[in-house]
Design a protein around this motif. Structure first.
Motif, PDB file in Angstrom:
ATOM      1  N   VAL A 120      79.364  78.243  59.096  1.00 25.87           N
ATOM      2  CA  VAL A 120      77.974  78.178  59.590  1.00 25.87           C
ATOM      3  C   VAL A 120      77.906  78.080  61.117  1.00 25.87           C
ATOM      4  O   VAL A 120      76.947  78.532  61.730  1.00 25.87           O
ATOM      5  CB  VAL A 120      77.146  77.024  58.950  1.00 25.87           C
ATOM      6  CG1 VAL A 120      76.839  77.334  57.495  1.00 25.87           C
ATOM      7  CG2 VAL A 120      77.815  75.671  59.094  1.00 25.87           C
ATOM      8  N   TYR A 135      73.497  82.171  61.232  1.00 24.78           N
ATOM      9  CA  TYR A 135      73.037  80.784  61.091  1.00 24.78           C
ATOM     10  C   TYR A 135      72.903  80.142  62.458  1.00 24.78           C
ATOM     11  O   TYR A 135      73.683  80.431  63.373  1.00 24.78           O
ATOM     12  CB  TYR A 135      74.032  79.957  60.255  1.00 24.78           C
ATOM     13  CG  TYR A 135      74.041  80.335  58.800  1.00 24.78           C
ATOM     14  CD1 TYR A 135      73.200  79.700  57.887  1.00 24.78           C
ATOM     15  CD2 TYR A 135      74.882  81.344  58.331  1.00 24.78           C
ATOM     16  CE1 TYR A 135      73.196  80.064  56.543  1.00 24.78           C
ATOM     17  CE2 TYR A 135      74.883  81.719  56.996  1.00 24.78           C
ATOM     18  CZ  TYR A 135      74.040  81.075  56.112  1.00 24.78           C
ATOM     19  OH  TYR A 135      74.039  81.438  54.794  1.00 24.78           O
ATOM     20  N   SER A 180      71.686  73.857  58.961  1.00 24.09           N
ATOM     21  CA  SER A 180      71.916  75.250  59.343  1.00 24.09           C
ATOM     22  C   SER A 180      70.737  76.105  58.909  1.00 24.09           C
ATOM     23  O   SER A 180      70.432  76.186  57.715  1.00 24.09           O
ATOM     24  CB  SER A 180      73.198  75.770  58.674  1.00 24.09           C
ATOM     25  OG  SER A 180      74.280  74.876  58.925  1.00 24.09           O
ATOM     26  N   PHE A 227      69.135  79.601  58.235  1.00 23.72           N
ATOM     27  CA  PHE A 227      69.534  80.985  57.942  1.00 23.72           C
ATOM     28  C   PHE A 227      68.619  81.918  58.718  1.00 23.72           C
ATOM     29  O   PHE A 227      67.397  81.832  58.618  1.00 23.72           O
ATOM     30  CB  PHE A 227      69.427  81.240  56.427  1.00 23.72           C
ATOM     31  CG  PHE A 227      69.910  82.597  56.006  1.00 23.72           C
ATOM     32  CD1 PHE A 227      71.239  82.983  56.183  1.00 23.72           C
ATOM     33  CD2 PHE A 227      69.037  83.499  55.414  1.00 23.72           C
ATOM     34  CE1 PHE A 227      71.686  84.237  55.779  1.00 23.72           C
ATOM     35  CE2 PHE A 227      69.478  84.753  55.003  1.00 23.72           C
ATOM     36  CZ  PHE A 227      70.809  85.126  55.187  1.00 23.72           C
TER      37      PHE A 227
END
Ligand code: SAM
Ligand code: MG
Length: 214
Positions: A183, A189, A210, A212
């Protein structure tokens, strides 16, 4: 007959928490696990960070990976707006049986769907069998070697949309090095670490949030 730790946690809830009052359920579990018996709940300290992320995202759909006794489940569900839905996955039937009672004690059955089974089997069924479009928030707190494969699986299954938030517990202790590396280095991310401590201890641990980006 010997009781199990989850049964004793449920006992502490039944003895010390008020029916229909989720915060009193959370408090009873924290008090028991801090003073009597350690357990793998996200706990009060990291729980405050979890609360603030839930409030900020204000999700309509949440997926939790790893229910255990339902501590974080109750914590998250108590902060959800009306009509929001939390699906929580647990593959250990003995834990699921306890979590259902903890959730009922908190009065949150209407907001929570506890599904028994393994994340790897259930994630691909979320759209067709559980009517999910995408998740606004995912709380990852199951076995640590599953964070990365299940994240890739959620992506493949189209369960993440631009702006979906992954919040991962225990990224330092016990640690999820492959997931963190993924990530933090992926351009898909935007990732941020929240430093804290392992539940009910002074050992460093933290949550990784995180977003997206699609
Ligand atoms: N989120 C809970 C809390 O903070 O109160 C604690 C969850 S505990 C750390 C992890 C749980 O995930 C265990 O109950 C375990 O049985 C379950 N689990 C582990 N791997 C799983 C998988 N692949 N699918 C479903 N459940 C899983
Ligand atoms: Mg955890």
């Amino acid at each position: 007959t010997q009781s199990t730790r989850p049964q004793r946690i449920l006992g502490a809830v039944q003895q010390n928490a008020t029916r229909g009052d989720p915060r009193s359920v959370v408090r009873a579990i924290d008090q028991y696990c801090r003073n009597q018996e350690w357990a793998m709940n996200v706990g009060d300290e990291k729980g405050c960070i979890l609360d603030s992320v839930v409030s900020e995202v204000n999700p309509a759909t949440v997926l939790e990976l790893g229910t255990y006794c339902g501590y974080s489940t109750v914590r998250i569900a108590s902060l959800l707006p009306p009509h929001a839905k939390l699906i929580t996955l647990e593959f250990n039937p003995e834990f699921a049986v306890i979590a259902r009672q903890v959730i009922a004690w908190a009065g949150l059955e209407d907001k929570i769907q506890l599904v028994e089974g393994a994340s790897g089997d259930l994630i691909p069924k979320m759209k067709e069998q559980f009517g999910v479009e995408t998740f606004d928030l995912v709380f990852l707190d199951h076995w640590k070697d599953r964070y990365l494969p299940d994240t890739k699986l959620m992506e493949e299954c189209g369960l993440l949309r631009k702006g979906s938030v992954l919040l991962a517990d225990n990224v330092i202790c016990p640690g999820t090095p492959d997931y963190l590396e993924f990530v933090r280095s992926s351009p898909r991310y935007e990732s941020q670490y929240f430093k804290s401590h392992l539940e009910y201890t002074k050992v460093e641990d933290g949550l990784e949030k995180s977003v997206f980006l699609g």
